[in-house]
Design a protein around this motif. Structure first.
Motif, PDB file in Angstrom:
ATOM      1  N   ASP A  36       0.803  -1.211   0.000  1.00  0.00           N
ATOM      2  CA  ASP A  36       0.000   0.000   0.000  1.00  0.00           C
ATOM      3  C   ASP A  36       0.842   1.270   0.000  1.00  0.00           C
ATOM      4  N   VAL A  37       2.131   1.175   0.218  1.00  0.00           N
ATOM      5  CA  VAL A  37       2.994   2.348   0.308  1.00  0.00           C
ATOM      6  C   VAL A  37       3.600   2.712  -1.042  1.00  0.00           C
ATOM      7  N   THR A  38       3.657   1.797  -1.985  1.00  0.00           N
ATOM      8  CA  THR A  38       4.274   2.060  -3.283  1.00  0.00           C
ATOM      9  C   THR A  38       3.409   3.005  -4.108  1.00  0.00           C
ATOM     10  N   PRO A  39       4.022   3.752  -5.026  1.00  0.00           N
ATOM     11  CA  PRO A  39       3.251   4.705  -5.829  1.00  0.00           C
ATOM     12  C   PRO A  39       2.319   4.024  -6.825  1.00  0.00           C
ATOM     13  N   GLY A  40       2.644   2.825  -7.239  1.00  0.00           N
ATOM     14  CA  GLY A  40       1.764   2.077  -8.123  1.00  0.00           C
ATOM     15  C   GLY A  40       1.747   2.610  -9.540  1.00  0.00           C
ATOM     16  N   VAL A  41       0.702   2.260 -10.251  1.00  0.00           N
ATOM     17  CA  VAL A  41       0.565   2.629 -11.659  1.00  0.00           C
ATOM     18  C   VAL A  41       0.380   4.145 -11.811  1.00  0.00           C
ATOM     19  N   ALA A  42      -0.384   4.746 -10.933  1.00  0.00           N
ATOM     20  CA  ALA A  42      -0.624   6.191 -11.023  1.00  0.00           C
ATOM     21  C   ALA A  42       0.682   6.981 -10.871  1.00  0.00           C
ATOM     22  N   GLY A  43       1.528   6.566  -9.960  1.00  0.00           N
ATOM     23  CA  GLY A  43       2.818   7.236  -9.781  1.00  0.00           C
ATOM     24  C   GLY A  43       3.716   7.055 -10.981  1.00  0.00           C
ATOM     25  N   PHE A  44       3.717   5.847 -11.543  1.00  0.00           N
ATOM     26  CA  PHE A  44       4.527   5.603 -12.735  1.00  0.00           C
ATOM     27  C   PHE A  44       4.061   6.467 -13.899  1.00  0.00           C
ATOM     28  N   ILE A  45       2.757   6.557 -14.098  1.00  0.00           N
ATOM     29  CA  ILE A  45       2.220   7.373 -15.193  1.00  0.00           C
ATOM     30  C   ILE A  45       2.541   8.843 -14.980  1.00  0.00           C
ATOM     31  N   ALA A  46       2.431   9.324 -13.755  1.00  0.00           N
ATOM     32  CA  ALA A  46       2.736  10.729 -13.472  1.00  0.00           C
ATOM     33  C   ALA A  46       4.198  11.038 -13.763  1.00  0.00           C
ATOM     34  N   ILE A  47       5.111  10.182 -13.346  1.00  0.00           N
ATOM     35  CA  ILE A  47       6.540  10.407 -13.601  1.00  0.00           C
ATOM     36  C   ILE A  47       6.848  10.303 -15.089  1.00  0.00           C
ATOM     37  N   ALA A  48       6.197   9.361 -15.794  1.00  0.00           N
ATOM     38  CA  ALA A  48       6.412   9.220 -17.230  1.00  0.00           C
ATOM     39  C   ALA A  48       5.938  10.468 -17.974  1.00  0.00           C
ATOM     40  N   VAL A  49       4.806  11.022 -17.584  1.00  0.00           N
ATOM     41  CA  VAL A  49       4.293  12.241 -18.220  1.00  0.00           C
ATOM     42  C   VAL A  49       5.247  13.407 -17.966  1.00  0.00           C
ATOM     43  N   ILE A  50       5.730  13.532 -16.753  1.00  0.00           N
ATOM     44  CA  ILE A  50       6.676  14.608 -16.440  1.00  0.00           C
ATOM     45  C   ILE A  50       7.954  14.453 -17.255  1.00  0.00           C
TER      46      ILE A  50
END
Length: 93
Positions: free
Chosen positions: A24-38
Motif C-alpha cells: 500500500d505504500v508504493t506509488p503504483g501505476v498512477a505514480g509511474f504514469i505521473a513520472i512518465a508524463v513529467i
C-alpha cells in the motif's frame, strides 16, 4: 533505584512492525504514469528550447551579414566552413 527500574520495565517499547503493508505504500501505476508524463514533457521542453535558441542564433548571424553587406563590407557567405546550412534553417521559420 528500584522505583526507576520498575517504571522503565513497565514502559512498553514501540514495535518496529508497521500497521500498513508495504504494497500500500508504493506509488503504483498512477505514480509511474505521473513520472512518465513529467519525463516526456521535460524532454519536449528541452527539444523546443534547443530549437528556439538555435533559430535565434541563426537569425542573429544573418542579421549581422545583412548589416555588413549594407555597410559595404566583405562577408564570407557560403565560403565559411560548416555554415552552409544557415539559410536553410532560417527559411523554415
Amino acid at each position: 533505584m528500584s522505583t526507576i527500574a520498575a517504571v522503565l520495565a513497565a514502559t512498553p517499547s514501540p514495535s518496529p512492525t508497521s500497521a500498513v503493508p508495504d504494497v500500500d505504500v508504493t506509488p503504483g501505476v498512477a505514480g509511474f504514469i505521473a513520472i512518465a508524463v513529467i519525463a516526456v514533457l521535460t524532454i519536449l521542453l528541452v527539444v523546443d528550447m534547443t530549437r528556439r535558441i538555435r533559430r535565434t542564433r541563426y537569425r542573429a548571424e544573418i542579421r549581422e551579414r545583412l548589416e555588413a553587406e549594407a555597410r559595404g563590407e566583405d562577408v564570407g557567405g557560403a565560403d565559411e566552413p560548416g555554415r552552409t546550412d544557415v539559410a536553410d534553417d532560417t527559411e523554415r521559420g
